[in-house]
Design an enzyme around this catalytic site. Structure first.
Site, PDB file in Angstrom:
ATOM      1  N   ARG A 122       0.852  -1.187   0.000  1.00  0.00           N
ATOM      2  CA  ARG A 122       0.000   0.000   0.000  1.00  0.00           C
ATOM      3  C   ARG A 122       0.886   1.234   0.000  1.00  0.00           C
ATOM      4  NH1 ARG A 122      -3.631  -2.631  -1.627  1.00  0.00           N
ATOM      5  NH2 ARG A 122      -5.558  -3.192  -0.545  1.00  0.00           N
ATOM      6  N   HIS A 137      -1.987   1.163  -9.447  1.00  0.00           N
ATOM      7  CA  HIS A 137      -2.623   0.180  -8.563  1.00  0.00           C
ATOM      8  C   HIS A 137      -3.358  -0.907  -9.369  1.00  0.00           C
ATOM      9  CE1 HIS A 137      -4.365  -0.409  -4.268  1.00  0.00           C
ATOM     10  NE2 HIS A 137      -4.324  -1.566  -4.903  1.00  0.00           N
TER      11      HIS A 137
HETATM   12  P1  NDP Z   1      -1.929 -12.066   4.138  1.00  0.00           P
HETATM   13  O1  NDP Z   1      -2.815 -11.615   5.245  1.00  0.00           O
HETATM   14  O2  NDP Z   1      -2.098 -13.430   3.583  1.00  0.00           O
HETATM   15  O3  NDP Z   1      -0.415 -11.939   4.585  1.00  0.00           O
HETATM   16  C1  NDP Z   1       0.099 -10.865   5.290  1.00  0.00           C
HETATM   17  C2  NDP Z   1       1.467 -11.297   5.820  1.00  0.00           C
HETATM   18  O4  NDP Z   1       2.115 -10.159   6.378  1.00  0.00           O
HETATM   19  C3  NDP Z   1       1.358 -12.353   6.902  1.00  0.00           C
HETATM   20  O5  NDP Z   1       2.266 -13.407   6.625  1.00  0.00           O
HETATM   21  C4  NDP Z   1       1.734 -11.601   8.174  1.00  0.00           C
HETATM   22  O6  NDP Z   1       2.444 -12.370   9.115  1.00  0.00           O
HETATM   23  C5  NDP Z   1       2.650 -10.515   7.631  1.00  0.00           C
HETATM   24  N1  NDP Z   1       2.664  -9.366   8.532  1.00  0.00           N
HETATM   25  C6  NDP Z   1       1.623  -8.625   8.948  1.00  0.00           C
HETATM   26  N2  NDP Z   1       2.030  -7.646   9.781  1.00  0.00           N
HETATM   27  C7  NDP Z   1       3.360  -7.771   9.868  1.00  0.00           C
HETATM   28  C8  NDP Z   1       4.351  -7.066  10.570  1.00  0.00           C
HETATM   29  N3  NDP Z   1       4.044  -6.021  11.358  1.00  0.00           N
HETATM   30  N4  NDP Z   1       5.622  -7.466  10.447  1.00  0.00           N
HETATM   31  C9  NDP Z   1       5.948  -8.528   9.688  1.00  0.00           C
HETATM   32  N5  NDP Z   1       5.052  -9.252   8.980  1.00  0.00           N
HETATM   33  C10 NDP Z   1       3.774  -8.880   9.078  1.00  0.00           C
HETATM   34  O7  NDP Z   1      -2.070 -10.970   3.000  1.00  0.00           O
HETATM   35  P2  NDP Z   1      -1.839 -11.129   1.429  1.00  0.00           P
HETATM   36  O8  NDP Z   1      -0.535 -11.795   1.200  1.00  0.00           O
HETATM   37  O9  NDP Z   1      -3.029 -11.720   0.774  1.00  0.00           O
HETATM   38  O10 NDP Z   1      -1.807  -9.583   0.975  1.00  0.00           O
HETATM   39  C11 NDP Z   1      -0.837  -8.693   1.486  1.00  0.00           C
HETATM   40  C12 NDP Z   1      -1.164  -7.281   1.086  1.00  0.00           C
HETATM   41  O11 NDP Z   1      -0.941  -7.070  -0.299  1.00  0.00           O
HETATM   42  C13 NDP Z   1      -2.614  -6.840   1.249  1.00  0.00           C
HETATM   43  O12 NDP Z   1      -2.903  -6.520   2.598  1.00  0.00           O
HETATM   44  C14 NDP Z   1      -2.682  -5.605   0.368  1.00  0.00           C
HETATM   45  O13 NDP Z   1      -2.309  -4.459   1.087  1.00  0.00           O
HETATM   46  C15 NDP Z   1      -1.627  -5.899  -0.696  1.00  0.00           C
HETATM   47  N6  NDP Z   1      -2.241  -6.116  -2.002  1.00  0.00           N
HETATM   48  C16 NDP Z   1      -1.955  -5.242  -3.008  1.00  0.00           C
HETATM   49  C17 NDP Z   1      -2.512  -5.391  -4.251  1.00  0.00           C
HETATM   50  C18 NDP Z   1      -2.195  -4.488  -5.380  1.00  0.00           C
HETATM   51  O14 NDP Z   1      -2.863  -4.560  -6.415  1.00  0.00           O
HETATM   52  N7  NDP Z   1      -1.204  -3.644  -5.285  1.00  0.00           N
HETATM   53  C19 NDP Z   1      -3.431  -6.510  -4.533  1.00  0.00           C
HETATM   54  C20 NDP Z   1      -3.651  -7.377  -3.423  1.00  0.00           C
HETATM   55  C21 NDP Z   1      -3.075  -7.174  -2.195  1.00  0.00           C
HETATM   56  P3  NDP Z   1       1.701 -13.339  10.186  1.00  0.00           P
HETATM   57  O15 NDP Z   1       0.864 -14.284   9.404  1.00  0.00           O
HETATM   58  O16 NDP Z   1       2.818 -13.993  10.908  1.00  0.00           O
HETATM   59  O17 NDP Z   1       0.878 -12.466  11.078  1.00  0.00           O
HETATM   60  C1  OXD Z   2      -6.364  -5.582  -3.145  1.00  0.00           C
HETATM   61  C2  OXD Z   2      -5.888  -4.598  -4.100  1.00  0.00           C
HETATM   62  O1  OXD Z   2      -6.216  -5.389  -1.923  1.00  0.00           O
HETATM   63  O2  OXD Z   2      -6.248  -4.702  -5.293  1.00  0.00           O
HETATM   64  O3  OXD Z   2      -6.897  -6.621  -3.579  1.00  0.00           O
HETATM   65  O4  OXD Z   2      -5.128  -3.701  -3.734  1.00  0.00           O
END
Ligand code: NDP
Ligand code: OXD
Length: 308
Positions: free
Chosen positions: A223, A271
């Protein structure tokens, strides 16, 4: 009992078509055609409407149309109503493609070559073998893991950093804040795939850039709020970073005159790394509604305390 959709209107029409085919018994409405708000049991949104709790008194489930949920003010959602983030294969596949493209573009100096082309400059940059280009992913969730899996065949040394420790074959995994400097010191291309929370806001800042090897490169597909934008510009000026691929920005659309528009070492996309695919999204939503009705656990349920 109705299902209300409030997000991209064109794709909403596709949702409507899939709903009509798959669940004709569940009336589907497209924002702003809300009908009787008391009838709305299921809400799927990208940007949440105001006063959700007061307006939709009989809500049972709220879906984020995307994988991220940082656009929600959790205090505005009734505490008993589960918030579900989108888990559908289209998001993962498009993110894997984008992140692979971005890593390869940085690995093969594409940002520099685009700048050179604009200046009509024909100059080689020596190729660095993949085996000597270390790629590190922050956030080893659904998307981070899928991206690492797809990067494996290229031969980059791969690492990941996460809150809890993961074990991923062929990937050196680090966990927790105290391991961050170590992880960064061994990362030439850094990919941010964290969720945006109070803990991760502004994590891509001068201190982090200083901890990377000089001239490292950044991919931000998380983000815009993860990145301190002025710090990135300064890091590029100071040579801490050599280039960046950004799919997200603090303010979207990026405002006119923003330095990212014309920076020669930033490749910017609007995005679009991932886009939710209507057909599979509707499948996921209907499966979740079914699970909810049967009282089963709900995949994608957001932990409001963690913020993702
Ligand atoms: P998940 O919830 O599957 O994974 C998030 C990961 O981040 C988890 O492994 C978690 O660890 C880790 N995490 C969270 N907080 C911390 C922290 N403070 N320090 C270290 N690690 C942390 O999410 P996704 O993989 O599905 O998606 C991730 C992000 O990608 C979304 O939230 C979104 O913001 C972004 N995104 C962007 C898109 C775009 O088009 N640009 C599209 C889709 C998503 P743990 O499990 O150990 O808590
Ligand atoms: C999502 C994105 O969170 O598109 O899926 O950013």
């Amino acid at each position: 009992m109705t299902f209300l959709y409030k997000a991209n209107a064109t794709r909403g029409l596709e949702w409507a078509r899939h709903f009509a085919a798959r669940a004709p018994e569940l009336p589907f409405r497209l924002w702003p055609d809300v009908g009787d708000p008391a009838e709305v049991r299921y809400l799927a949104v990208w940007s949440p409407p105001e006063n959700i709790a007061a307006t939709f008194r009989n809500l049972e489930l709220v879906f984020s149309v995307g994988a991220g949920v940082d656009q929600f003010d959790f205090s505005q959602l009734p505490p008993h109503v589960p918030l579900i983030r989108m888990l559908e294969p289209g998001i993962t596949e498009s993110m894997v493609e984008y992140a692979t493209m971005a890593v390869l573009a940085l690995h093969r100096d594409l940002v520099h070559f685009i700048a050179q082309q604009r200046q009509q400059t024909w100059r080689e940059i020596r190729i660095t073998p993949a085996a000597k280009r270390r790629v590190g992913v922050m956030g080893l969730g659904l998307l981070g893991q899928a991206v690492l899996e797809r990067l494996k065949p290229f031969g980059f040394p791969l690492a990941g950093w996460n809150r809890s420790l993961r074990s991923i074959e062929g990937v050196t995994c680090h966990a927790g804040r105290e391991t961050l400097p170590d992880f960064l010191a061994q990362t030439d291309i850094l990919v941010c795939l964290l969720p945006l929370t109070d803990e991760t806001r502004g994590i891509l800042n001068t201190g982090l850039f200083e901890a990377l090897p000089r001239g490292a490169q950044l991919v931000n597909v998380g983000r815009g709020g993860h990145l301190v934008e002025a710090d990135l510009i300064a890091a590029l000026e100071r040579g801490l970073l050599s280039s960046a691929v950004l799919d997200v920005a603090e303010q979207e659309p990026l405002p006119a005159g923003h330095p990212f528009w014309s920076h020669p070492r930033i490749l910017l996309t609007p995005h679009i790394a991932s886009m939710t695919t209507p057909e599979t999204a509707v499948e996921f939503v209907l499966e979740t509604i079914g699970r909810h009705r049967r009282g089963e656990t709900l995949p994608g349920r957001v932990d409001r305390k963690r913020g993702y």
